[in-house]
Design a protein around this motif. Sequence first.
Motif, PDB file in Angstrom:
ATOM      1  N   TYR A   1       6.502  -6.199   5.459  1.00 34.32           N
ATOM      2  CA  TYR A   1       4.788  -6.324   5.881  1.00 34.32           C
ATOM      3  C   TYR A   1       4.017  -7.159   5.775  1.00 34.32           C
ATOM      4  CZ  TYR A   1       5.703  -1.595   3.754  1.00 34.32           C
ATOM      5  OH  TYR A   1       5.965   0.006   3.611  1.00 34.32           O
ATOM      6  N   GLN A   2       4.507  -8.387   5.706  1.00 38.07           N
ATOM      7  CA  GLN A   2       4.466  -9.512   6.538  1.00 38.07           C
ATOM      8  C   GLN A   2       3.649 -10.038   7.420  1.00 38.07           C
ATOM      9  OE1 GLN A   2       2.637 -11.185   3.907  1.00 38.07           O
ATOM     10  NE2 GLN A   2       1.680 -12.770   5.587  1.00 38.07           N
TER      11      GLN A   2
ATOM     12  N   ASP B   1      -1.129   1.108   9.284  1.00 34.63           N
ATOM     13  CA  ASP B   1      -0.180   1.160   9.287  1.00 34.63           C
ATOM     14  C   ASP B   1       0.853   0.661   7.794  1.00 34.63           C
ATOM     15  OD1 ASP B   1       0.765   2.496  11.270  1.00 34.63           O
ATOM     16  OD2 ASP B   1       1.926   0.912  12.807  1.00 34.63           O
ATOM     17  N   ILE B   2       0.408  -0.433   7.595  1.00 36.44           N
ATOM     18  CA  ILE B   2       0.698  -0.626   6.054  1.00 36.44           C
ATOM     19  C   ILE B   2      -0.013  -0.383   4.956  1.00 36.44           C
ATOM     20  CG2 ILE B   2       1.011  -3.057   4.814  1.00 36.44           C
ATOM     21  CD1 ILE B   2       0.709  -4.887   7.112  1.00 36.44           C
ATOM     22  N   ILE B   3      -1.121  -0.135   4.963  1.00 34.45           N
ATOM     23  CA  ILE B   3      -2.285   1.101   4.273  1.00 34.45           C
ATOM     24  C   ILE B   3      -1.672   1.899   4.088  1.00 34.45           C
ATOM     25  CG2 ILE B   3      -4.193   2.250   4.202  1.00 34.45           C
ATOM     26  CD1 ILE B   3      -5.457  -0.365   5.153  1.00 34.45           C
TER      27      ILE B   3
ATOM     28  N   SER C   1      -0.778  -0.959  -1.532  1.00 34.16           N
ATOM     29  CA  SER C   1      -0.876  -1.712  -3.223  1.00 34.16           C
ATOM     30  C   SER C   1      -0.675  -3.222  -2.623  1.00 34.16           C
ATOM     31  CB  SER C   1       0.253  -1.046  -4.396  1.00 34.16           C
ATOM     32  OG  SER C   1       0.655  -1.294  -3.501  1.00 34.16           O
ATOM     33  N   TRP C   2      -0.004  -3.250  -1.051  1.00 36.58           N
ATOM     34  CA  TRP C   2       1.115  -4.313  -1.132  1.00 36.58           C
ATOM     35  C   TRP C   2       0.042  -5.693  -0.871  1.00 36.58           C
ATOM     36  CZ3 TRP C   2      -0.043  -7.078   3.682  1.00 36.58           C
ATOM     37  CH2 TRP C   2       1.148  -8.433   3.809  1.00 36.58           C
ATOM     38  N   GLN C   3       0.078  -6.289  -1.784  1.00 33.39           N
ATOM     39  CA  GLN C   3      -0.108  -7.618  -1.816  1.00 33.39           C
ATOM     40  C   GLN C   3      -2.284  -7.446  -2.558  1.00 33.39           C
ATOM     41  OE1 GLN C   3       0.628 -10.246  -1.926  1.00 33.39           O
ATOM     42  NE2 GLN C   3       2.020 -11.644  -0.184  1.00 33.39           N
ATOM     43  N   ASP C   4      -1.685  -6.951  -2.782  1.00 35.99           N
ATOM     44  CA  ASP C   4      -2.933  -5.980  -3.945  1.00 35.99           C
ATOM     45  C   ASP C   4      -4.194  -5.549  -3.156  1.00 35.99           C
ATOM     46  OD1 ASP C   4      -2.404  -7.022  -6.429  1.00 35.99           O
ATOM     47  OD2 ASP C   4      -3.352  -8.791  -6.013  1.00 35.99           O
ATOM     48  N   ASP C   5      -3.501  -4.962  -1.901  1.00 34.44           N
ATOM     49  CA  ASP C   5      -4.538  -3.995  -1.309  1.00 34.44           C
ATOM     50  C   ASP C   5      -5.343  -4.994   0.065  1.00 34.44           C
ATOM     51  OD1 ASP C   5      -5.506  -1.646  -0.116  1.00 34.44           O
ATOM     52  OD2 ASP C   5      -7.255  -1.452  -1.019  1.00 34.44           O
TER      53      ASP C   5
ATOM     54  N   ALA D   1      -3.883  -5.416   3.228  1.00 29.71           N
ATOM     55  CA  ALA D   1      -3.726  -4.872   4.341  1.00 29.71           C
ATOM     56  C   ALA D   1      -5.777  -4.480   4.786  1.00 29.71           C
ATOM     57  CB  ALA D   1      -3.415  -3.562   4.549  1.00 29.71           C
ATOM     58  N   ARG D   2      -5.859  -3.470   3.836  1.00 29.68           N
ATOM     59  CA  ARG D   2      -7.364  -2.715   3.121  1.00 29.68           C
ATOM     60  C   ARG D   2      -8.883  -4.154   3.598  1.00 29.68           C
ATOM     61  NH1 ARG D   2     -11.646  -1.533   0.520  1.00 29.68           N
ATOM     62  NH2 ARG D   2     -10.854  -1.981  -1.385  1.00 29.68           N
ATOM     63  N   THR D   3      -8.460  -5.046   2.684  1.00 30.43           N
ATOM     64  CA  THR D   3      -9.590  -5.974   2.744  1.00 30.43           C
ATOM     65  C   THR D   3      -9.917  -6.485   4.356  1.00 30.43           C
ATOM     66  OG1 THR D   3      -8.291  -6.414   0.243  1.00 30.43           O
ATOM     67  CG2 THR D   3      -9.171  -9.013   1.508  1.00 30.43           C
ATOM     68  N   GLN D   4      -8.042  -7.166   4.520  1.00 33.34           N
ATOM     69  CA  GLN D   4      -8.348  -7.614   5.561  1.00 33.34           C
ATOM     70  C   GLN D   4      -9.061  -6.733   7.186  1.00 33.34           C
ATOM     71  OE1 GLN D   4      -7.280 -11.369   7.142  1.00 33.34           O
ATOM     72  NE2 GLN D   4      -8.255 -10.296   8.523  1.00 33.34           N
ATOM     73  N   LEU D   5      -8.589  -5.958   6.878  1.00 37.75           N
ATOM     74  CA  LEU D   5      -9.636  -4.828   7.816  1.00 37.75           C
ATOM     75  C   LEU D   5     -10.754  -4.698   7.647  1.00 37.75           C
ATOM     76  CD1 LEU D   5      -8.995  -2.549  10.298  1.00 37.75           C
ATOM     77  CD2 LEU D   5      -8.234  -0.905   7.800  1.00 37.75           C
ATOM     78  N   LEU D   6     -11.284  -4.776   6.749  1.00 37.61           N
ATOM     79  CA  LEU D   6     -12.546  -5.277   6.255  1.00 37.61           C
ATOM     80  C   LEU D   6     -13.429  -5.952   6.818  1.00 37.61           C
ATOM     81  CD1 LEU D   6     -13.249  -3.213   2.606  1.00 37.61           C
ATOM     82  CD2 LEU D   6     -13.165  -2.001   4.723  1.00 37.61           C
TER      83      LEU D   6
END
Length: 295
Positions: free
Chosen positions: A226-227, A251-253, A258-262, A264-269
């Motif tokens: 995922y990294q 895809d990660i989400i 839970s990967w890296q404390d959510d 992927a979603r944080t970056q998407l935002l």
Amino acid sequence: MENTATGTGAIIFDADMSNFMPDVIERSMQVPVLVDFWATWCEPCKTLGPILEKVVSEANGAVVMAKVDIDKTQEIAAQMQIRSVPTVVAFIDGRPVDAFAGVKTESEIREFIEKIAPEVGPSESAKLIEYADQAFEAENYQEAGGAYSQALQMEPDNIQATAGLANSLIKLGDLENAEQVLSGAADKNDPVISAALAALETAKQLGDIGYLDALIKAAQDNPDDYQAKFDLSLALWAANKRDEAAQELLDIIAADRSWQDDGARTQLLKFFEMAGPMDPFTVAARRKLSSLLFS
């Protein structure tokens, strides 16, 4: 208020019950009249007042302004339903047509006045920003940055110029100066500043993560890395492949929220913030994200 005067010929004048009808209502039949509702105890009024006077004075008679102290003219304030100061109301043809409350930047006030008095035209700083925006869209970031910088020299608190200069510096790889520019922003909560800060943070994350082709191969060779997919998303975004960048994060989400404390979603935002809430990219990707989170 030493810039104010009295009489029907004044561009900026004090108004009360004795002259509100002839100098505001009747005069607005010939020229747009701004009414600045203020108070001596109002700190924001002390900030807005000089900016208003400067812009109105530079309009060369295309618009005039009446200053109304609400403590001395409570009847007018009540009739106009003024609930806070500063409040500015524009009169045309004897009636109020537009208004705003609170402190505004010089460029925002010019835009407000241009709506009611189009002959005023854009300021020199506004013209520079428009030119800079066009240069930025054409990916001429050096020229865009120079124009944004000139606009800031004329109007140091201009949010659009601040964000534009920072974004130009980010595109040029000068992250240190971009951060310095954003640190001096007049309003760090403004959406365009927030978007520039998100762009700066994303650019910092990119660092030396590798070339795009190598990242694509790494993500394809090991779909559970995922990294690698996260790094690929940042690189795709930098390459203006926004949909592909969002898909890597989605895809990660989908696989492991839970990967890296959510992360992927944080970056998407952050991507949404940079693109803007009404951008077609944001609308489409946000819909995909919602379907993942609530399915």
